[in-house]
Design an enzyme around this catalytic site. Structure first.
Site, PDB file in Angstrom:
ATOM      1  N   GLU A   1     133.437  81.434  78.059  1.00  0.00           N
ATOM      2  CA  GLU A   1     132.593  80.982  79.167  1.00  0.00           C
ATOM      3  C   GLU A   1     133.118  79.625  79.599  1.00  0.00           C
ATOM      4  O   GLU A   1     133.045  78.661  78.844  1.00  0.00           O
ATOM      5  CB  GLU A   1     131.138  80.823  78.711  1.00  0.00           C
ATOM      6  CG  GLU A   1     130.403  82.134  78.562  1.00  0.00           C
ATOM      7  CD  GLU A   1     128.949  81.930  78.129  1.00  0.00           C
ATOM      8  OE1 GLU A   1     128.215  82.914  78.142  1.00  0.00           O
ATOM      9  OE2 GLU A   1     128.566  80.804  77.764  1.00  0.00           O
TER      10      GLU A   1
ATOM     11  N   ASP B   1     120.601  71.453  79.723  1.00  0.00           N
ATOM     12  CA  ASP B   1     121.449  71.114  78.586  1.00  0.00           C
ATOM     13  C   ASP B   1     120.933  69.925  77.789  1.00  0.00           C
ATOM     14  O   ASP B   1     120.375  68.982  78.337  1.00  0.00           O
ATOM     15  CB  ASP B   1     122.863  70.821  79.080  1.00  0.00           C
ATOM     16  CG  ASP B   1     123.593  72.097  79.480  1.00  0.00           C
ATOM     17  OD1 ASP B   1     123.775  72.957  78.599  1.00  0.00           O
ATOM     18  OD2 ASP B   1     123.939  72.232  80.665  1.00  0.00           O
TER      19      ASP B   1
ATOM     20  N   TYR C   1     122.382  87.706  78.285  1.00  0.00           N
ATOM     21  CA  TYR C   1     122.398  86.483  77.488  1.00  0.00           C
ATOM     22  C   TYR C   1     120.978  86.211  77.017  1.00  0.00           C
ATOM     23  O   TYR C   1     120.118  85.825  77.800  1.00  0.00           O
ATOM     24  CB  TYR C   1     122.898  85.331  78.360  1.00  0.00           C
ATOM     25  CG  TYR C   1     123.190  84.019  77.658  1.00  0.00           C
ATOM     26  CD1 TYR C   1     122.290  83.430  76.780  1.00  0.00           C
ATOM     27  CD2 TYR C   1     124.380  83.334  77.918  1.00  0.00           C
ATOM     28  CE1 TYR C   1     122.564  82.226  76.161  1.00  0.00           C
ATOM     29  CE2 TYR C   1     124.662  82.115  77.306  1.00  0.00           C
ATOM     30  CZ  TYR C   1     123.740  81.568  76.429  1.00  0.00           C
ATOM     31  OH  TYR C   1     124.005  80.366  75.823  1.00  0.00           O
TER      32      TYR C   1
END
Ligand SMILES: Cc1ncc(COP(=O)(O)O)c(C=O)c1O
Lengths: 412, 253
Positions: free
Chosen positions: B41, B52, B167
């Site tokens: 990725e 994040d 995912y």
């Protein structure tokens, strides 16, 4: 880039303002946003919720706020009659409490005990900390390190009120970074936490909900100006950070096509990218993009990296703008101008000395535009300014920028 | 389509492209592939990475400061595709750089570079109409995130819209390492299984061989992100590729 390149939804997703708005968030938050959307719709439809909110807005916050005819200022400028909608007189000193209280009551209704919020100028943080104290809720406020420095008095106020104020050092250490950090907290504690977003920004339902909690500004002002002048204003001016106070002031007048709506952005210290926060500025302005959950104008470079911004006022220092303003901009129903740091500071002095009213630096941007505009208008025109907050929080900056410690202050 | 987890569990390696620089990212990716990563990725650095944690935030900040652009990352993908035709390649980005380039232009360029799929962190299925159409036209696999908080109705829509793999986010929260794989993860994978036969990869916090083994018990692949990015951060640039290769080689125990 034209708005036609928007990432179109599958179907008519709620929360669109023309091409703008929508929901662009990490999947983890989607269940919380859906829960919020339902809970807000139920509260909105429940008369008991409004009785409680309106009661507190009146007895606790001091609504309705006056609409004040600024006679000396108007006469000095020699044009339109200037009226100030006095949101600066609200409890905690700015319009922010309208929304913080509404969302605080909603959080309580949803059974959420932990509240988080971001703040730029500290006014939304103070309003949120106040509401949490009032309702007995835990309160965590994220604030950029740069804003903690320049709005220090509000940091002390929040801590006094019992809030846990957490500094954010990433990026430009201002409002945008505080929002990102609040969203990270929310993603992590989503099951227990309510996020009181402080402007008409973010993913649906926030822009609609925040606007609705501020509609009271325009509802009152419309009635007041009709009583005092027997007619609607020629124009309404409001500063635009995320756009909460402006959309609250504008919304009731949207159908009145002959009432001009003017939003004032932060022109900062120059027109180059990074020197201002004027998302709608023609040269060096923003282009449509996605930041922090919504599709709207975003100040960014040609690679799609969000740019730094500058404004003397922390509350206007943000790279994007509420999606409803993006729609009003494109349709031309509202116009957006910018005012630079120096003019905002000068307007602060002018309003202080002609009317005895010290505006917040954010609100001073709207005052500066009114000062520019009024002399170009007829004495029969009515120019309404939404005075979104008071300047107590800005004394440190004003002392420095206006040299109030020195002799020059007396010479003006 | 090279997204294929032949060995179980599969390994997906996330790298922030341009950290410490693009040439290093290339050698690190090649080392990861050669050490057994099935899918790379390539993370497009963004100024405001709100999903994040601190590790990837710092990496993004370094890569943005280097001037790494989405188009540079697509160029890197093309080089990787040329040198390792069989490896899976996914472009991983926040939405804004893609919107700025133009959705259709981006999908065309990603396909031209030889990418297999795309994952957009802040794109949800409801908003994905134009995205899905462009992805379909260019034969790319849209990969969506599924969260422990997603109710079944959302998981169903996510499974339907995804191609390549789904995912599954191991726990609520932002990216970052953790002590053990959360109980949330196996429950989420079990719920997702009702709706899809696609491989399910589990990510967020997977940082060592024990975690990979635990994930292998209930999912098809493990996604390693912050642990790799942290390793790159603390290793001298010229040694990073070897360090990452050794780390990946050790993950399947
Ligand atoms: C007094 C005052 N006015 C205006 C603003 C700008 O916010 P908005 O545009 O959302 O009203 C702020 C934000 O902190 C503020 O404190």
């Amino acid at each position: 880039m034209s708005a036609a390149t928007v990432v179109n939804p599958v179907s008519g997703v709620a929360g669109r303002f023309g091409a703008y708005g929508g929901r662009y968030v990490p999947e983890t938050l989607m269940a919380a946003l859906e829960e919020l959307e339902v809970a807000y719709a139920e509260a909105e439809a429940d008369p008991a919720f409004h009785v409680e909110l309106d009661g507190l807005l009146h007895h606790y916050c001091g609504r309705p706020t006056p609409l004040y005819y600024a006679k000396r200022l108007s006469e000095q400028l020699g044009g339109a009659k200037i009226y100030l909608k006095r949101e600066d007189l609200l409890h905690t000193g700015a319009h922010k409490i309208n929304n913080a209280l509404g969302q605080g009551l909603l959080a309580q209704r949803m059974g959420k005990q932990r509240i988080i919020a971001e703040t730029g100028a500290g006014q939304h943080g103070v309003a949120t900390a106040t509401v949490c104290a009032l309702l007995g809720l835990e309160c965590v406020i994220y604030m950029g390190d740069e804003d903690m420095r320049r709005q220090e008095l509000n940091v002390y106020r929040m801590r006094l009120l019992g809030a846990d104020v957490r500094g954010v050092s990433g990026g430009s250490a201002t409002l945008k970074d505080a929002i990102s950090e609040a969203m990270r907290d929310w993603v992590t504690n989503v099951r227990s936490t309510y996020y009181i977003l402080g402007s008409a920004l973010g993913a649906h339902p926030y822009p609609t909900m925040v606007r609705n909690f501020h509609r009271v500004i325009g509802i009152e002002a419309r009635q007041q100006v009709l009583e005092m002048e027997g007619k609607l204003p020629t124009a309404i001016v409001a500063c635009v950070g995320g756009g909460a106070n402006a959309i609250g002031a504008f919304y009731e007048f949207l159908p009145d096509a002959n009432v001009q709506l003017i939003g004032v952005e932060a022109g900062g210290r120059g027109t180059a990218l990074g020197e201002h926060a004027a998302r709608f500025q023609t040269a060096g302005g923003g282009v449509p993009g996605v930041l922090q959950g919504t599709y709207s104008y975003v100040l960014q470079n040609d690679a799609g990296q969000v740019s730094l911004t500058h404004s003397v006022s922390a509350g206007l220092d943000y790279a994007s703008v509420g999606p409803e303003h993006a729609m009003l901009h494109d349709s031309g129903r509202a116009t957006y101008v910018s005012c630079n740091d120096a003019d905002a500071l000068a307007a602060t002095v002018t309003l202080s000395r002609t009317e005895g009213i010290v505006p917040a630096l954010e609100s001073a941007h709207a005052v500066a535009e009114a000062i520019r505009l009024a002399p170009t208008m007829a004495t029969t025109d009515v120019l309404m300014v939404n005075l979104s907050g008071r300047g107590d929080k800005d004394m440190g900056i004003l002392a420095r920028e206006l040299n109030l410690q020195g002799a020059l202050a007396h010479a003006d | 389509m090279p997204i294929n987890f032949a060995k179980k569990p599969g390994i997906v390696a996330y790298l922030t492209a341009g950290d410490p620089d693009l040439a290093s990212t290339k050698s690190i990716a090649l080392a990861a592939i050669d050490a057994g990563a099935d899918v790379i990725e390539l993370g497009v650095p963004f100024s405001d990475p709100l999903a994040d944690g601190p590790v990837i935030q710092r990496a993004s900040e370094r890569a943005v400061a280097k001037g790494t652009r989405l188009t540079d990352v697509l160029g890197l993908a093309k080089e990787l595709r040329t040198e390792r035709p069989a490896c899976g390649l996914v472009i991983f980005s926040y939405l804004n750089p893609v919107v700025r380039l133009g959705m259709e232009k981006f999908c065309a360029a990603a396909a031209e570079a030889g990418a297999d799929g795309v994952l957009l962190t802040d794109m949800i299925v409801e908003e994905a109409g134009e995205y899905l159409e462009s992805m379909r036209v260019h034969g790319l696999a849209p990969i969506f995130l599924a969260a422990p908080t997603s109710p079944d109705a959302r998981l169903k829509a996510i499974a339907r819209a995804s191609k390549g793999f789904v995912y599954a986010i191991s726990r609520v929260g932002v990216t970052g390492t953790q002590q053990q794989v959360a109980g949330d993860a196996s429950e989420l994978v079990a719920r997702l299984r009702q709706f899809t036969e696609l491989p399910i990869a589990v990510g967020f916090g997977i940082s060592n061989a024990a975690h990979v083994k635990a994930v292998g018990e209930f999912a098809d692949a493990a996604i390693i992100g912050s642990a790799l990015v942290a390793l790159i951060e603390k290793t001298a640039p010229e040694q990073a590729a070897a360090a990452v290769g050794a780390f990946i080689a050790g993950l399947r125990g």
